[in-house]
Design an enzyme around this catalytic site. Structure first.
Site, short mmCIF file in Angstrom:
data_model
loop_
_atom_site.label_atom_id
_atom_site.label_comp_id
_atom_site.label_asym_id
_atom_site.label_seq_id
_atom_site.Cartn_x
_atom_site.Cartn_y
_atom_site.Cartn_z
N CYS A 2 -13.21 -5.69 24.42
CA CYS A 2 -12.25 -4.95 23.48
C CYS A 2 -12.47 -5.10 22.18
CB CYS A 2 -10.94 -5.49 24.24
SG CYS A 2 -10.69 -5.80 25.77
N GLY A 86 -13.71 -10.02 24.64
CA GLY A 86 -14.70 -10.98 25.18
C GLY A 86 -14.43 -11.07 26.70
N GLU A 87 -15.23 -12.05 27.32
CA GLU A 87 -15.06 -12.31 28.53
C GLU A 87 -15.15 -13.98 28.78
OE1 GLU A 87 -14.45 -10.41 30.95
OE2 GLU A 87 -14.76 -8.53 30.27
#
Length: 642
Positions: A2, A86-87
């Protein structure tokens, strides 16, 4: 994946309005085309004193829990709010632990785990996360804003403190929507850019605007900012480990890293250049899939810059569903796109193929794996071989004093990518220097002597006493006591990797709404590689030995032995052909903005020497062209927003 923005202010007259937060988020809509969200709390006073005003903005690219997991996220009593980019790959494990501790989850995504983890362990939460991230948490009970960035700098996070308020964002262009924030160029940043082709953290091109360094958190509380490192590696420590043990650990960790990065509720593919690192990531991913993974490579008409035949070999070997894109790179049009999206001067020309590959891959998948990090961790760059060879030569005799060295330097350059003359000249001119300086000489775009000759007197007087070399040297010194190859590779891990490679990939991919994941940069793999003896990774001018010992049969034998090409475009030829008019119109313009920093005659001489074929200044001209374009785009007098 994002884009995040936000602000915190300590006075009513410093408020950032909801409309301004909306504008900051709109500026990075490309990072999250699927959704948006906002949180706003005005400045007020209660029994305990002033309560800062806070605004958070969010743009979402949906990857996991597509219908839920909207941001900003809050905890159970809404005393904490968070946005993050992020992840978090280990979120299922974290969730089980947090649910066992009594936390209630509203979503199935990865982000909510961060917030509940912060509730439990405070600032130590970042150390528990395996992933790539830029995070902002508003902690109302403590009246503080907490920022955090992932260990390797895969996700960007900018901030500035002005007039009693802090603003943060995923990209600098968000700040351009707030009047008075991006006002004064930092002369030192221009000097740094012309040295490295990027601006090192924590600096940016703008005075008073900063990047949060990788592996750091920051707290803004009571009008004061505290920045601290939360993740560190003892780069000077080498582990005593047998090769079978190292092979076992590497196989387990890298296989698990790939497994974690295949998690998604959207289509996942992989970049496949045909080099060792991307090929290995594809092979390990395919072993964990029952269906063929989608792989993508990009080719160019100039065969010196096209390695797609190797990519096809790998695709056939591991049975992926492969797509080869071919493009005719347009240097004239793409430079304007790069200048807009990269926000500050960024001169790595491999951003061009990365841009095209990201754009075309996004048409097929939403997530792509890449092999970034393998060269730094396992000794893959040719410059490590040059460093090793120069040390060997210096031990025999002072090569830098050989007669005829000056004549060699006058030999005409070739525009061919792997020109022996060009590489040899760069190697020889650095031989007499200490190792860190020698290494910088091979990395830098403009040597210090050339910059000194090129700069205008008025610009030189604005430069601080600090040498741009100190950025690399500080990272180099953290491996004191190790061999030269380890010192160089670990310095790259702290400098070139986050500031150049990760910036390049993040901006090019997110400009097209594509998430790129790098399994090599799982912090567990990085920590293992950093402490391994150099002989396991690099020996006798050959790198990536441990990768080959561990995974040799996973990819074709020809890939392990093929010459390294890198990822580039023929900019040398461009400057003698299609970019030649642009160079003359921009760099040789009497009103060029560069003239306030540099002597026009020095630039004109460089252009003439390149166009005539006497010297290859292609990378220097590209950086000057990028800088001139950037100055015109972002300092042209109008508000710099597209």
């Amino acid at each position: 994946m994002c884009g995040i923005t936000g602000a915190i202010w300590n006075r009513p007259d410093g408020a950032i309005t909801p409309a301004q937060i909306q504008g900051m988020a709109d500026a990075i809509r490309h990072r999250g085309p699927d959704d948006e969200g906002f949180y706003n709390a005005p400045f007020h006073r209660d029994a305990a004193g002033d309560v800062p005003g806070v605004g958070l903005g969010f743009r979402r690219l949906s990857i996991i829990d597509l219908e839920g997991a909207r941001q900003p996220l809050c905890n159970e009593d809404q005393s904490m709010w968070m946005v993050f980019n992020g992840e978090i790959y280990n979120y299922p494990t974290l969730r089980r632990r947090l649910e066992g501790a009594g936390h209630q989850f509203r979503t199935d995504g990865d982000g909510e785990n961060i917030l509940h983890l912060y509730e439990d362990v405070g600032l130590d939460c970042f150390s528990h996360l395996n992933g790539m991230f830029a995070i902002a948490i508003w902690d109302a009970n403590r009246r503080r804003l907490v920022l955090g960035r992932d260990r390797l700098g895969q996700k960007p996070l900018y901030y500035t403190i002005q007039d009693g308020r802090l603003l943060f964002a995923s990209e600098l262009k968000s700040f351009a929507t707030i009047p008075g924030v991006l006002e004064t160029i930092d002369p030192a940043a221009i000097d740094e850019f012309l040295t490295y082709q990027y601006i090192p953290h924590p600096n940016t091109i703008w005075k008073g605007v900063f990047k949060l360094p990788p592996g750091h958190w920051a707290i803004y509380q009571d009008g004061q900012l505290t920045v601290k490192r939360y993740w560190d590696i003892a780069f000077d420590q080498e582990e005593k480990i047998s090769e079978p043990e190292a092979i076992e650990q590497l196989r387990e960790l890298l296989t698990d890293s790939v497994r974690l990065r295949l998690q998604a509720d959207v289509p996942v593919g992989a970049f496949l250049s045909g080099g060792i690192d991307s090929s290995l990531m594809v092979a390990l991913a395919q072993k964990q899939r029952t269906d063929p993974i989608r792989t993508f490579s990009i080719g160019f008409p100039n065969k010196d810059f096209d390695e797609t035949a190797y990519a096809q070999q790998v695709a056939d070997y591991v049975h992926t569903k492969h797509t080869r894109f071919e493009v005719q790179p347009d240097g004239v049009s793409i430079i304007d796109k790069l200048v807009w999206h990269y926000d500050e001067p960024f001169g790595d020309s491999s951003a061009i193929p990365t841009w095209y590959l990201s754009e075309l891959t996004r048409g097929e998948v939403t997530v792509a794996l890449s092999g970034d990090g393998g060269d730094e961790l396992f000794g893959g760059y040719e410059r490590y071989r040059a460093l090793w060879l120069s040390r060997k030569l210096q031990q025999v005799f002072p090569v830098h004093k050989l007669p005829g060295l000056g004549l060699i330097q006058k030999l005409p350059d070739s525009s061919r990518r792997r020109s022996i003359v060009r590489r040899g000249k760069r190697f020889l001119e650095a031989l007499g220097q200490p190792a860190p300086r020698r290494y910088l000489n091979w990395l830098q775009i403009f040597p210090e002597s050339m910059r000194a000759e090129m700069y205008a007197d008025g610009f030189v007087s604005q430069l601080p006493g600090e040498d741009p070399f100190e950025f690399l040297h500080d990272a180099w010194k953290r491996s004191d006591g190790r061999d030269l190859v380890t010192q160089a590779s670990m310095a790259d891990l702290q400098t070139y990797l986050p500031c150049d490679l990760m910036t390049k990939v993040d901006i090019a991919s997110m400009a097209h709404g594509l998430e790129v994941r790098q399994p090599m940069l799982d912090y567990r793999v990085v920590e293992l590689a950093a402490r391994l003896p150099v002989a396991m990774k690099f020996r006798g001018r050959r790198g990536k030995l441990l990768l080959r010992s561990t995974f040799e049969k996973e990819i074709p034998a020809s890939i392990w032995t093929r010459p390294k090409m890198g990822f580039g475009v023929p900019i040398s030829d461009w400057f003698r052909n299609e970019l030649k008019p642009m160079v003359h119109d921009l760099l040789l313009d009497p009103n060029a903005k560069l003239n306030q920093y540099m002597r026009p005659e020095a630039i004109a001489s460089m252009v003439q020497l390149h166009v005539s074929g006497q010297q290859n200044h292609s990378y220097r001209l590209w950086n000057l062209l990028v800088l001139e374009k950037w100055l015109r785009r972002w300092t042209g007098g109008s508000q710099p927003v597209q």
